[in-house]
Design an enzyme around this catalytic site. Structure first.
Site: not given
Length: 454
Positions: A79, A283, A333, A381, A408
């Site tokens: 995978c 998330q 956004d 973020d 992230c």
């Protein structure tokens, strides 16, 4: 270069790379070996030779790390979705601090050697944590299969029991594959066939509600499939269809329509509820999101007087955590559905000090400043690509007193800190393990404008 493809060599692994691979030196040549661990003596075969390094396939382990464990997943190597399942979990957490250290050393933002890197906050049970999946579909030997592409290829690896995926979402996608086969729904094939190409399944840990998106390259009739699917899983409350006819590698096309059920599901974090439409970002790990957002609140350390900007706000989740603690919150956004969710969520929560707009942060923030709005605090973020260059320039220009960067991607974080460290002191970086068994981590960075110290 003193190596050739297919050459077999012994190697001592000196450290771990940013993608979880083992790294050693063969006659001064850097060699990357996926699956090898720091401290191991291995025998490997060269698969690629580049200008400054080589890549190799692990053949045998002559001296094994005491931290090596047997992966629980039967398709772990095929995978490629996880990279660290062969490393004991407590050592994975240490590795993720080292990820930050490596990225900082590469980009060298001012004073990086003195940054406080706090130990990674991990999970008590680091399995079955992903509340959302996006599986590709393929028609193979008369059956529809759902899964992920093997790393670096378009070869589908069928997945029916993922160790890190929420059990209910996995069961739903398994049923979807069966029903796509039963009802002979067209399946996308890159060479000739148009049809379903991707299926997204997301489940709320708060309510158990489930939503799906079928991504298709042609019009399809899913009426009978939906009827059977909802009969088997009554917690499904939303089914959407996303039209993606282009040949791009993007997962979604621009148009998404609800074809069954309600517009959103309800989730919760830090004690407040909010709604998520199918395309809205949230998330993947709800349990650790509690930890991550709690760390963001702690790092910003507001006193109630601040005006806060929440860049890349999504459905407003981080901003809502502050709304009752600051004078005002403004967010933006680029996804209209997310902003619509943010506005609805703020209204339902009774937040009359929250304001949301569709657009890019680097354009909206200067507009707000021209209109007279001034931010004392900033939360960012961003996606894995990090902060847009224009937004970085905007932040450096306006310099809110307090800032928290939720990242992230350690590489783009370290890159962005080069610019931010010109005007901010970096108090600390807190790593949070949002993705156990992978070579990824989230980080919360506390920044204070330099002039605040004087």
């Amino acid at each position: 270069m003193n190596l050739e493809v297919k050459q077999k060599i012994p190697l001592k692994i000196k450290r771990m790379g940013i993608n979880g691979e083992g790294i050693g030196f063969y006659k001064k040549t850097l060699v990357f070996v996926p699956g090898a661990l720091k401290g191991e003596d291995v025998f490997c075969q060269v698969t690629a030779v580049k200008r400054n390094f080589a890549e190799a396939r692990l053949l045998t382990i002559k001296k094994q790390s005491k931290f090596r464990v047997t992966p629980k997943c039967a398709i772990y190597e095929a995978c490629g979705g996880c990279q660290l399942m062969h490393l004991r979990y407590d050592q994975q957490l240490d590795f993720k601090v080292d990820l930050l250290r490596q990225a900082l050393k590469k980009y060298q933002p001012a004073g990086y050697e003195a940054y406080e890197l706090r130990p990674t906050l991990g999970m008590d049970e680091p399995e079955y944590y992903r509340a959302k999946l996006q599986f590709q579909t393929r028609f193979v030997k008369g059956q529809v299969q759902a899964g992920l592409y093997a790393q670096g290829s378009h070869r589908l690896v069928a997945i029916q029991d993922c160790i890190v995926q929420d059990r209910v979402t996995q069961a739903v996608i398994n049923k979807v594959a069966q029903l796509l086969t039963k009802h002979k729904i067209p399946i996308h094939d890159e060479r000739k066939q148009q049809g379903i190409r991707t299926v997204m399944v997301r489940r709320s840990r708060k309510t158990g509600q489930i939503q799906l998106i079928f991504v298709t390259s042609r019009q399809v009739n899913l009426g009978k499939l939906i009827e059977e699917l909802v009969g088997a899983y009554p917690d499904i409350v939303t089914v959407a269809l996303n039209h993606h006819r282009s040949k791009s590698s993007e997962i979604y096309g621009e148009k998404t329509e609800i074809i069954w059920g309600q517009d959103s599901i309800r989730e919760s974090v830090l004690g407040y509820d909010f709604d998520l439409s199918p395309r809205a970002f949230y998330q993947l790990n709800p349990e650790q999101t509690q930890v991550l957002y709690g760390e963001a609140v702690r790092a910003l350390d507001v006193d109630g007087s601040e005006h806060l900007i929440d860049a890349y706000c999504g459905v407003g989740t981080i901003g809502f955590a502050f709304a009752g603690k600051v004078a005002s919150v403004r967010g933006m956004d680029i996804i209209p559905e997310a902003i619509e969710d943010a506005r609805k969520n703020a209204s339902r929560l009774g937040l009359d000090n929250a304001h949301y707009e569709v657009g890019q942060a680097e354009e909206i923030i200067p507009k707000w400043y021209r209109e007279g709005y001034r931010a004392d605090a900033l939360v960012v973020d961003p996606p894995r690509t990090g902060l847009d260059d224009q937004l970085l320039e905007t932040i450096v220009r306006y310099q809110p007193e307090k800032m928290v960067y939720v990242s992230c991607n350690v590489s783009t974080l370290a890159r962005d800190l080069v610019k931010l460290a010109q005007v901010y002191d970096i108090d600390y970086i807190q790593s949070v393990d949002m993705f156990p068994h992978t070579a990824r981590t989230e980080a919360v960075v506390k920044l204070r404008r330099k002039s605040d110290r004087f």
